[in-house]
Design an enzyme around this catalytic site. Sequence first.
Site, PDB file in Angstrom:
ATOM      1  N   ALA A   1       0.804  -1.466   0.101  1.00  0.00           N
ATOM      2  CA  ALA A   1       0.023  -0.236   0.021  1.00  0.00           C
ATOM      3  C   ALA A   1       0.867   1.268   0.155  1.00  0.00           C
ATOM      4  O   ALA A   1       2.138   1.280   0.293  1.00  0.00           O
ATOM      5  CB  ALA A   1      -0.730   0.195   1.247  1.00  0.00           C
ATOM      6  N   LYS A   2       0.417   2.385  -0.194  1.00  0.00           N
ATOM      7  CA  LYS A   2       1.062   3.704  -0.233  1.00  0.00           C
ATOM      8  C   LYS A   2      -0.091   4.922  -0.068  1.00  0.00           C
ATOM      9  O   LYS A   2      -1.071   4.647  -0.895  1.00  0.00           O
ATOM     10  CB  LYS A   2       2.082   3.747  -1.255  1.00  0.00           C
ATOM     11  CG  LYS A   2       3.137   4.952  -1.021  1.00  0.00           C
ATOM     12  CD  LYS A   2       4.311   3.989  -0.439  1.00  0.00           C
ATOM     13  CE  LYS A   2       5.398   4.966  -0.125  1.00  0.00           C
ATOM     14  NZ  LYS A   2       6.235   3.921   0.199  1.00  0.00           N
ATOM     15  N   GLY A   3       0.342   5.722   0.715  1.00  0.00           N
ATOM     16  CA  GLY A   3      -0.496   7.015   0.512  1.00  0.00           C
ATOM     17  C   GLY A   3       0.050   8.325   0.767  1.00  0.00           C
ATOM     18  O   GLY A   3       1.001   8.245   0.910  1.00  0.00           O
TER      19      GLY A   3
END
Length: 443
Positions: free
Chosen positions: A128-130
């Site tokens: 994931a990334k954000g």
Amino acid sequence: MNAPSSQRAPDANDRPVPSTRVSTVERYDFHRVIQSYLDDAARLVNVPDHVRVILREPKNELIVHFPVRMDSGEYRLFKGYRIQHSNILGPYKGGMRYHEHASLDDFKALGAMMTWKCALMNLPFGGAKGGIKFDPRSVSRDELSRITRRFFHALGSNIGPDYDVPAPDVGTNAQTMAWAMDTYLNTVGMVKKEAAMGVVTGKPVSSGGTVGRETATGQGVVHCIAEWARRSRFKLEGKKLIVQGFGNVGSNTAVLLAAHGVSLVAVGDHTGYLYNPEGFNVHRLKQYVAQNGSIAGYANGQKINRDEFFTVQADIFVPAALENQIGASEAEALQVKLVAEGANGPCSPEGEAVLARRGIELLPDVLANAGGVTVSYYEWVQNRRSEIWGIEEVEERLEKAMLDAYERMTQFATTHKCPNRIACYGVALQRLVQVYLDREIFP
Ligand code: NAD
């Protein structure tokens, strides 16, 4: 170039360089680049086409807008993202980036890379990334706290210790994670509080973090460089290093490499570049950056510009800033033997092709900077088990994990006669494909 000319116009540090090389006319399609690495690896591994197609896109793309009261009393609307690429191997895992050029597409690329990284490292995590599209340097500490808290509140149950576990990245740090955890703990029931500390990793050690996390990414880069040197019969003592980006990854890599006798002769960050042929005192430079926020104004170095930085004669280059920094021209200019990618995606495919042609070796991001997520995993395990590990245990485990993954990459690259980067994707893909074959697609 050996020594940059002192005749040059005095512009390098006086005028901040743009914070990415991405032109507004022709945008660097980072996500497409990461997809192409998957496609390349899929040609070498027996991958059912539907699995390749699934893994080309993230599972979930979240965008939140949230208002924050600024110190002036005015309200400002912020845009936050969370890309959840895959959770087939375990909870989504990946950093939160605060940067004015953050975009959905870049987070899609970075989220997918976390899937490959965790699979390569044999961690029970997905990818994931954000983050938030804003410049964290442009707001006060109180504003930063409120922005972080409103963002994590807006994400609500889209994150959680068994579901999606954020960590620091560019523009965020242990303090950001402390605010994030505190916000999350204030939304869960009283009885769940202890168990929920693992909602984020990279926390301060005093608030449920682990020893060794702060330096883990740099330490992982250094393990890879040391292993490359051992296998190449290359003596590190007395060698020269250049580093782009002197934040968490760049500064810790430089400090840890100094213990191997490697001296930092050129360094750059978002404010400009400095050169010191005698070698910087990396401890002092790190302290200066901690106090001043950048290398700008550091006295013991000559200002050079970005082009000059890439021509400095050295042995090792560690890019530790942003993606797409080494295009074809930078790769032509570099005077080093090894590029070890501390940053995610610093080489464009064109840059990488030039490095290969010139015989400059490359340790790819998904391996080289995987020390961070590996020690994040140790933090998460300690939180789950209410344990506190000592530094020796963390460091021993990390070194073994990095060397094991290095060996997996090398074996794949040798067997399939492919570049290290594609080998890393290939190893990761083999692990993911097996799970898809075991579980099949629901229903
Ligand atoms: P950071 O915010 O601590 O430091 C970033 C550094 O890059 C700063 O020195 C900044 O001035 C510099 N920089 C920004 N724009 C630049 C530009 N245009 N030119 C030159 N320098 C510039 O971030 P970090 O955590 O050290 O992350 C750096 C890279 O490492 C990112 O690609 C990140 O995704 C990757 N990474 C970080 C971790 C981690 O544990 N923090 C783990 C794996 C990978």
